[in-house]
Structure formats: C-alpha cells, structure tokens
Enzyme design. Structure first.
Site, PDB file in Angstrom:
ATOM      1  CG  ASP A   1      -0.360  -0.079   2.521  1.00  0.00           C
ATOM      2  OD1 ASP A   1       0.882  -0.135   2.594  1.00  0.00           O
ATOM      3  OD2 ASP A   1      -1.107  -0.089   3.523  1.00  0.00           O
ATOM      4  CB  SER A   2       4.550   1.768  -0.296  1.00  0.00           C
ATOM      5  OG  SER A   2       4.725   0.733  -1.251  1.00  0.00           O
TER       6      SER A   2
ATOM      7  CG  ASP B   1       0.362  -3.950   2.327  1.00  0.00           C
ATOM      8  OD1 ASP B   1       0.506  -4.677   3.327  1.00  0.00           O
ATOM      9  OD2 ASP B   1       1.257  -3.210   1.888  1.00  0.00           O
TER      10      ASP B   1
ATOM     11  CE  LYS C   1       3.474  -5.854   3.326  1.00  0.00           C
ATOM     12  NZ  LYS C   1       3.125  -4.752   4.245  1.00  0.00           N
TER      13      LYS C   1
ATOM     14  CD  GLU D   1       1.080  -1.647   7.648  1.00  0.00           C
ATOM     15  OE1 GLU D   1       0.779  -0.853   8.562  1.00  0.00           O
ATOM     16  OE2 GLU D   1       1.487  -1.276   6.528  1.00  0.00           O
TER      17      GLU D   1
ATOM     18  CD  GLU E   1       8.254  -0.243   7.108  1.00  0.00           C
ATOM     19  OE1 GLU E   1       7.304  -0.960   6.722  1.00  0.00           O
ATOM     20  OE2 GLU E   1       8.440   0.919   6.700  1.00  0.00           O
TER      21      GLU E   1
HETATM   22  O1  KIV Z   1       3.577  -1.038   1.432  1.00  0.00           O
HETATM   23  C1  KIV Z   1       4.697  -1.505   1.226  1.00  0.00           C
HETATM   24  O2  KIV Z   1       5.296  -1.344   0.159  1.00  0.00           O
HETATM   25  C2  KIV Z   1       5.303  -2.291   2.298  1.00  0.00           C
HETATM   26  C3  KIV Z   1       6.747  -2.659   2.191  1.00  0.00           C
HETATM   27  C4  KIV Z   1       7.591  -1.473   2.275  1.00  0.00           C
HETATM   28  C5  KIV Z   1       7.109  -3.710   3.150  1.00  0.00           C
HETATM   29  O3  KIV Z   1       4.643  -2.613   3.231  1.00  0.00           O
END
Ligand code: KIV
Length: 425
Positions: A178-179, A217, A247, A249, A316
């Site tokens: 989600d970056s 994510d 993924k 968090e 992280e």
């Molecule tokens: O959102 C993302 O790209 C991430 C990575 C930096 C691990 O969570």
C-alpha cells in the site's frame, strides 16, 4: 471437473518414478532426466520410455503412454491433454489440481511460480529471499523480465546441491504494497488507499508478473471492523486482484484474522515493527524496538503472528541486532526493510530504489534504510526536457525516421482530387 490451461512445466524425476512401475524403464528415465538428453517433459518421457521399453513392454505395466497417462498420471491428480515443452513443441498441457510444477526441479525448471515451500527451504538453506514492490504493469514487467530464463533444450542440469542454488533467481515475491498510495498515487499517507483502488493495481501487477509469488496489502480499514470484513477483503484480493496471498500490518490484534484466513486457505504475510498504517498513532514513521519494552513488543508480535499461521513476517525499521535475533528464533522467514542483513530476506519499494521520486523526504534522500540503485527520476526529467527542446526546434519528429511516406503517384492523385475544394484555411 474444470481444466485449467497452463504453460508446459517440467516434472521431477520422483513424480516420474512414482508414475512408472517398470524398474528398467525407471532406470532409463533416470538416465535421460539426469543427462537431459531426451526426456524433458512428462509426455515426452513416457513416449521415450515406452519406445525404449518396447521389448519388455509385454511384461510391463507401462504398455504405452496412451494407457499409462489416463490411469497413473491421472491418479496423481493430473491429466495431460497435450503440452508445449521445448522437446515436443506446440500443444498445451492442461491440469486439474496441479497448476504448477512442484518446487525443486533443479536447473531444468523453467520460470516456475515461487511457492511458500520455496521460501521455507530458502530460510533453511540461508539463501536470502528477494522481495520487491510492483505497483503497476511496467513495474511488474521489470520484475518478470529478470527472472532466470528457461534452460535451453538439452541443457545439462546442475547436480543437486551445486552452486546453482546461489544462481540468480530473480524476485521471489512481488508485493503490491500500500506504499503505492504515496509513491504511485500521491496520497499523503497509505491510509487514503481504498480496497477498490488496491484491486485495480493488483490486477495490473498480476498481468505483468507471472512467476513471482504475489502478495498484496490489506489496505487500512479493510479489516479493522470485523474478522468477516477482513476475510471478505482478502477474498477479493485473491479472486478479483489475482494475488496469491495477503499482507496484514499488526500484532496480537490481527491474530484472529490470520487464523481465519489461514483456515480458509489464504496465506498471510504479517508485518510488524514500524507499521505505516499506524503512523499517526506511532507519532510518525519511527524506528521500533529501540527500548526494552518496544523490543519485547516486536518479538512478541512476531511470535503471535507466526503462531497464528502467518507464512512469513515483514520486520520494518527495527534495529538490525534485534531483527537478526528474532530471525534466528522464528520458524517462518523474516523479510526486512530497514532491519539489516540478518533477516531471511529483503524488501524495498521499487520506485524508491530506482530513484524515481524526488520527493522522498529527508531532503530527497528518503529513509536511512533506502539504497538507490539508479537515478531513473533524473533520467526521466532529462528525457522530458530533451523532448520539449526538440519539439520546439522542430527536430522531432525527424522526416524519414519518425514519419510515414506517401508514393508520388498517390500524392499527385490526391492534389488532383482536391483541386476543386482546396482553399486557404
Ligand atoms: O507497502 C509496502 O510497500 C510495504 C513494504 C515497504 C514492506 O509494506
């Protein structure tokens, strides 16, 4: 029964030996597979075997590929309707419950889809897992294009345990992180990204990247209200986004969701340490695990998500000493970002490591853990500047190079045809 068309993939010797009852045929196949001289796909192997075995065929349970395939190959959960390997060429092979080749087929493996088993075995062998984000089709293609090519027909496979395990494998895991909210969509934080936006990006990545394991994510808010919400969101990422895993968090608070997803067969990669979806609650993007209580929390969070069934965990922005200590004690692979080389694998945001964005904070340098492997942003700006200059100077497009000609005869005919209607604009 539903048949799924997939590219031809290679089978390992043990599947063949399971398939073939005749010892002499097995021995010959073993020779062929290990020298790579003849049998490189299942169908071809069976043909080769049965040709060679003709004199003993009457005493063999393997009388012909035609008889062997529907019975024994099918019993293995797989049926071959045709194939497209280099040795036989042309047709496609269809599978039922075995869409991918099983891991470990050595140097004969084509660009095979990575699996969770691969990551576990890499951890065991202490070979780092490579993970990189992909946010759209081009970034997915960059990843796919560096995957090792399928070996040439007739290539001799490296013996098991040889240096081939250290050979370049490309990117094992492509992460639709989600970056992308910040680096690809320009949002001020990842929390602005909706599930629907995420799905759009996932589908683009899945179209471009076929051999890395695909993880996306679960966006902020898509799993916070209830486990049911989280399951629905995860199912959408798999079904509509064409991902392999999700993924999430968090620590103990996401344990029930990880358990449920694992139960229904959706693999979960966890993410502890700095969790950017909580950056407001954490008072910014801060390194975690620097005090006793914070280091204990990182360790306990990692244990909690592992015990709930996560297949891997991102660490992280935690001190490298702590990350290495945690990595040694967890059964599942750790993937570090800002967590040092002691993790089982590494991940970076592709646009950041390519140096695409000039607005990374910290005076354009970005976080301390970021290494820029290129300056694609500067190259892009130079290219755009050159384009503008050349258009203004009428140097682009160049006549003859970027233009299409018209035959003199056609041109004269055209002028004749428009003589009556030609006028000053
Ligand atoms: O959102 C993302 O790209 C991430 C990575 C930096 C691990 O969570």
């Amino acid at each position: 029964m539903e048949w799924i068309q997939t590219p031809c993939q290679l089978l390992s010797l043990d599947r063949l030996t399971l398939t073939l009852a005749n010892t002499a045929v097995r021995a010959r196949l073993s020779l062929d597979m290990s020298t790579g001289s003849v049998a490189r796909c299942f169908t071809h192997a069976l043909r080769t075997a049965s040709d060679w075995a003709a004199p003993v065929a009457s005493s063999s349970r393997l009388l012909s590929p035609a008889r062997a395939m529907p019975t024994r190959a099918f019993a293995g959960g797989q049926r071959i309707l045709g194939h497209a390997c280099a040795c036989c060429r042309g047709q496609k092979r269809a599978y039922s419950s075995y869409p991918t080749e099983r891991p470990g087929a050595g140097a004969f493996a084509p660009r095979r889809k990575r699996t969770i088993m691969d990551f576990n075995s890499l951890k065991k062998k202490k070979v780092p897992v490579t993970m990189l984000t992909a946010h759209d089709y081009p970034s997915a293609r960059f990843i796919e294009s560096i995957a090792p090519p399928a070996p040439a027909p007739g290539a001799v496979p490296a013996p098991a345990g040889s240096s081939s395990s250290a050979a370049p494998r490309g990117i094992d895991i492509a992460l639709v992180g989600d970056s992308l909210a910040m680096v690809a969509c320009g949002y001020p934080s990842t929390n602005y990204l909706t599930l629907d936006e995420m799905l759009y990006h996932c589908r683009s990545v899945a179209r471009g990247c076929t051999t890395s394991f695909l993880v996306a994510d679960l966006p902020f808010g898509s799993f916070s209200a209830s486990i049911e919400d989280g399951v629905r969101a995860a199912v959408r990422l798999i079904q509509e986004g064409h991902m392999d895993a999700v993924k999430i968090e968090g620590g103990p608070e996401i344990v029930p969701l990880i358990r449920r997803l694992t139960e229904v067969g959706i693999p979960v990669m966890a993410h502890v340490g700095l969790t950017p979806q909580r950056q407001a609650a954490l008072s910014g993007y801060r390194v975690q695990g620097k005090t006793v209580s914070s280091a204990v929390k990182v360790w306990e969070d990692a244990c909690a998500v592992q015990d709930a069934g996560a297949f891997a965990v991102v660490l992280e922005a935690v001190p490298s000493k702590l990350a290495a200590w945690v990595t040694e004690r967890l059964r599942i692979p750790t993937i570090g970002i800002g967590a040092g080389a002691g993790c089982d694998g590494q991940v970076l945001v592709q646009l950041d490591m390519l140096g695409v964005d000039s607005d990374l904070g910290a005076g354009g340098k970005g976080p301390r853990f970021l290494k820029k492997y290129a300056d694609v942003g500067e190259r892009a700006r130079e290219a755009v500047r050159s384009y503008v200059d050349e258009v203004r100077r009428r140097e682009f497009p160049t006549e003859g190079e970027h233009t299409y000609p018209i035959e003199d005869k056609a041109w004269e005919g055209f002028l004749e045809a428009v003589k009556e209607t030609e006028r000053e604009a």
